[in-house]
Design a protein around this motif. Sequence first.
Motif, PDB file in Angstrom:
ATOM      1  N   GLY A 128      60.380  98.128  15.792  1.00 49.16           N
ATOM      2  CA  GLY A 128      61.254  97.396  17.075  1.00 49.16           C
ATOM      3  C   GLY A 128      59.743  96.210  17.750  1.00 49.16           C
ATOM      4  O   GLY A 128      59.085  96.552  16.799  1.00 49.16           O
ATOM      5  N   LEU A 129      60.498  96.059  19.371  1.00 52.31           N
ATOM      6  CA  LEU A 129      59.065  95.316  19.722  1.00 52.31           C
ATOM      7  C   LEU A 129      59.015  96.254  21.032  1.00 52.31           C
ATOM      8  O   LEU A 129      58.851  96.764  21.954  1.00 52.31           O
ATOM      9  N   ASP A 130      57.279  96.322  20.833  1.00 54.46           N
ATOM     10  CA  ASP A 130      56.485  96.652  21.392  1.00 54.46           C
ATOM     11  C   ASP A 130      56.244  95.880  22.659  1.00 54.46           C
ATOM     12  O   ASP A 130      55.413  94.906  22.149  1.00 54.46           O
ATOM     13  N   VAL A 131      56.182  96.093  23.832  1.00 56.76           N
ATOM     14  CA  VAL A 131      55.309  95.331  24.679  1.00 56.76           C
ATOM     15  C   VAL A 131      54.315  95.771  26.122  1.00 56.76           C
ATOM     16  O   VAL A 131      55.469  96.697  26.140  1.00 56.76           O
ATOM     17  N   PHE A 132      53.135  94.805  26.333  1.00 54.43           N
ATOM     18  CA  PHE A 132      52.272  95.205  27.714  1.00 54.43           C
ATOM     19  C   PHE A 132      51.720  94.176  27.951  1.00 54.43           C
ATOM     20  O   PHE A 132      51.981  93.680  27.600  1.00 54.43           O
ATOM     21  N   ASP A 133      51.367  94.794  29.191  1.00 53.48           N
ATOM     22  CA  ASP A 133      50.541  93.843  30.127  1.00 53.48           C
ATOM     23  C   ASP A 133      49.338  94.145  29.406  1.00 53.48           C
ATOM     24  O   ASP A 133      49.062  94.831  29.261  1.00 53.48           O
ATOM     25  N   PHE A 134      48.022  92.697  30.078  1.00 50.63           N
ATOM     26  CA  PHE A 134      46.972  93.375  29.390  1.00 50.63           C
ATOM     27  C   PHE A 134      46.456  92.810  30.194  1.00 50.63           C
ATOM     28  O   PHE A 134      46.245  91.537  30.803  1.00 50.63           O
ATOM     29  N   ASP A 135      45.023  93.516  30.167  1.00 52.72           N
ATOM     30  CA  ASP A 135      43.796  92.844  30.901  1.00 52.72           C
ATOM     31  C   ASP A 135      42.745  92.003  30.948  1.00 52.72           C
ATOM     32  O   ASP A 135      42.154  93.355  29.630  1.00 52.72           O
ATOM     33  N   ARG A 136      42.597  91.090  30.873  1.00 57.36           N
ATOM     34  CA  ARG A 136      41.302  90.002  29.370  1.00 57.36           C
ATOM     35  C   ARG A 136      39.700  90.946  30.220  1.00 57.36           C
ATOM     36  O   ARG A 136      39.029  90.476  28.889  1.00 57.36           O
ATOM     37  N   GLU A 137      40.044  91.825  31.156  1.00 53.95           N
ATOM     38  CA  GLU A 137      38.445  91.470  32.181  1.00 53.95           C
ATOM     39  C   GLU A 137      37.940  93.432  31.385  1.00 53.95           C
ATOM     40  O   GLU A 137      37.151  93.625  31.194  1.00 53.95           O
ATOM     41  N   SER A 138      38.864  94.071  31.506  1.00 57.79           N
ATOM     42  CA  SER A 138      38.856  95.821  30.801  1.00 57.79           C
ATOM     43  C   SER A 138      39.548  96.092  29.085  1.00 57.79           C
ATOM     44  O   SER A 138      39.101  96.930  28.796  1.00 57.79           O
ATOM     45  N   CYS A 139      40.457  95.017  28.945  1.00 57.67           N
ATOM     46  CA  CYS A 139      41.175  95.629  27.463  1.00 57.67           C
ATOM     47  C   CYS A 139      41.837  96.456  27.892  1.00 57.67           C
ATOM     48  O   CYS A 139      42.185  97.390  26.857  1.00 57.67           O
ATOM     49  N   ALA A 140      42.336  97.032  29.059  1.00 56.49           N
ATOM     50  CA  ALA A 140      43.758  97.816  29.546  1.00 56.49           C
ATOM     51  C   ALA A 140      45.367  96.692  29.010  1.00 56.49           C
ATOM     52  O   ALA A 140      44.837  96.289  29.345  1.00 56.49           O
ATOM     53  N   PHE A 141      45.940  98.504  28.193  1.00 59.32           N
ATOM     54  CA  PHE A 141      47.015  97.661  27.951  1.00 59.32           C
ATOM     55  C   PHE A 141      48.050  98.705  28.489  1.00 59.32           C
ATOM     56  O   PHE A 141      47.490  99.838  28.916  1.00 59.32           O
ATOM     57  N   SER A 142      48.944  98.407  29.472  1.00 58.58           N
ATOM     58  CA  SER A 142      49.719  98.558  30.499  1.00 58.58           C
ATOM     59  C   SER A 142      51.360  98.720  30.399  1.00 58.58           C
ATOM     60  O   SER A 142      51.115  97.886  29.870  1.00 58.58           O
ATOM     61  N   ASN A 143      51.546  99.707  30.865  1.00 59.83           N
ATOM     62  CA  ASN A 143      53.297  99.124  31.364  1.00 59.83           C
ATOM     63  C   ASN A 143      54.097  99.376  30.405  1.00 59.83           C
ATOM     64  O   ASN A 143      55.027  98.450  29.734  1.00 59.83           O
ATOM     65  N   TYR A 144      54.058  99.863  29.027  1.00 56.29           N
ATOM     66  CA  TYR A 144      54.588 100.186  28.018  1.00 56.29           C
ATOM     67  C   TYR A 144      55.699 100.007  28.398  1.00 56.29           C
ATOM     68  O   TYR A 144      56.693 100.410  29.131  1.00 56.29           O
ATOM     69  N   ARG A 145      56.733  99.133  27.631  1.00 61.63           N
ATOM     70  CA  ARG A 145      58.207  99.166  27.148  1.00 61.63           C
ATOM     71  C   ARG A 145      58.955  98.376  25.902  1.00 61.63           C
ATOM     72  O   ARG A 145      57.523  97.782  25.136  1.00 61.63           O
ATOM     73  N   HIS A 146      59.876  99.811  24.964  1.00 63.42           N
ATOM     74  CA  HIS A 146      60.241  99.413  23.897  1.00 63.42           C
ATOM     75  C   HIS A 146      61.143  99.108  23.872  1.00 63.42           C
ATOM     76  O   HIS A 146      62.181  99.097  24.384  1.00 63.42           O
ATOM     77  N   LEU A 147      61.743  98.146  22.838  1.00 64.03           N
ATOM     78  CA  LEU A 147      63.565  97.028  22.288  1.00 64.03           C
ATOM     79  C   LEU A 147      63.372  97.616  21.054  1.00 64.03           C
ATOM     80  O   LEU A 147      62.646  96.594  20.085  1.00 64.03           O
ATOM     81  N   SER A 148      64.088  98.294  20.919  1.00 64.01           N
ATOM     82  CA  SER A 148      64.929  98.171  18.872  1.00 64.01           C
ATOM     83  C   SER A 148      66.047  96.490  18.576  1.00 64.01           C
ATOM     84  O   SER A 148      66.354  96.196  20.065  1.00 64.01           O
ATOM     85  N   ILE A 149      65.369  96.005  17.521  1.00 63.60           N
ATOM     86  CA  ILE A 149      66.603  94.672  17.443  1.00 63.60           C
ATOM     87  C   ILE A 149      66.745  95.010  16.176  1.00 63.60           C
ATOM     88  O   ILE A 149      65.959  94.667  15.578  1.00 63.60           O
ATOM     89  N   PRO A 150      68.128  95.363  16.312  1.00 67.64           N
ATOM     90  CA  PRO A 150      68.726  96.031  15.099  1.00 67.64           C
ATOM     91  C   PRO A 150      69.116  94.323  14.417  1.00 67.64           C
ATOM     92  O   PRO A 150      69.294  94.631  13.307  1.00 67.64           O
TER      93      PRO A 150
END
Length: 184
Positions: A128-150
């Motif tokens: 499936g699909l993994d989605v993150f917010d990304f911070d270009r200053e700190s390289c932090a991944f946050s607010n993880y969301r997952h969606l299967s795409i059948p």
Amino acid sequence: GGGIYLVHKNIVNVPNFVTLPDLMYSYVDSNMEVTEKNIKIDSVRYKPSGYLEAIRHNNGRDWWLIEYTEVIDSGYLLKFLIDPDGISLIEEMKYDNQASLGYECSAAGQACFSPDGTTYVKFCPESGLDVFDFDRESCAFSNYRHLSIPQISNDLFSGVAISPNGRFVYISNRVKLVQVDLEE
């Protein structure tokens, strides 16, 4: 200054298995001469073939390089910093969606950043699909969301892209295109 890092992997064939153990770089200087070739950044651990991505740091000079290890090597997200001192590993963290780092997803998946660098997506038909917010200053991944795409599952190859305005994710295989609205 003014040179280019070419980041690449090697392919090693072993019986019934293809591996990518080495993440390497070559450096081309401002005179277009290769001054360093096949320098190992990360070695021994297996890497998926489809997820390597880079994005410019918020400072406008440096770059972030994002890579993974396959689940057989503990399924880590690897964060590298490319700056005037070279390429260095700054963090490795266990990745939540381990299914996306299995052998089946190695060549079938893809990742990308949104044009403005605030969103990162990773897709594999198996996981499936993994989605993150990304911070270009700190390289932090946050607010993880997952969606299967059948609609795209069970296909060997896929692609993923984000629209210019960052709202839509497009996922494709050989015969289908699926649009995901990130605002929903």
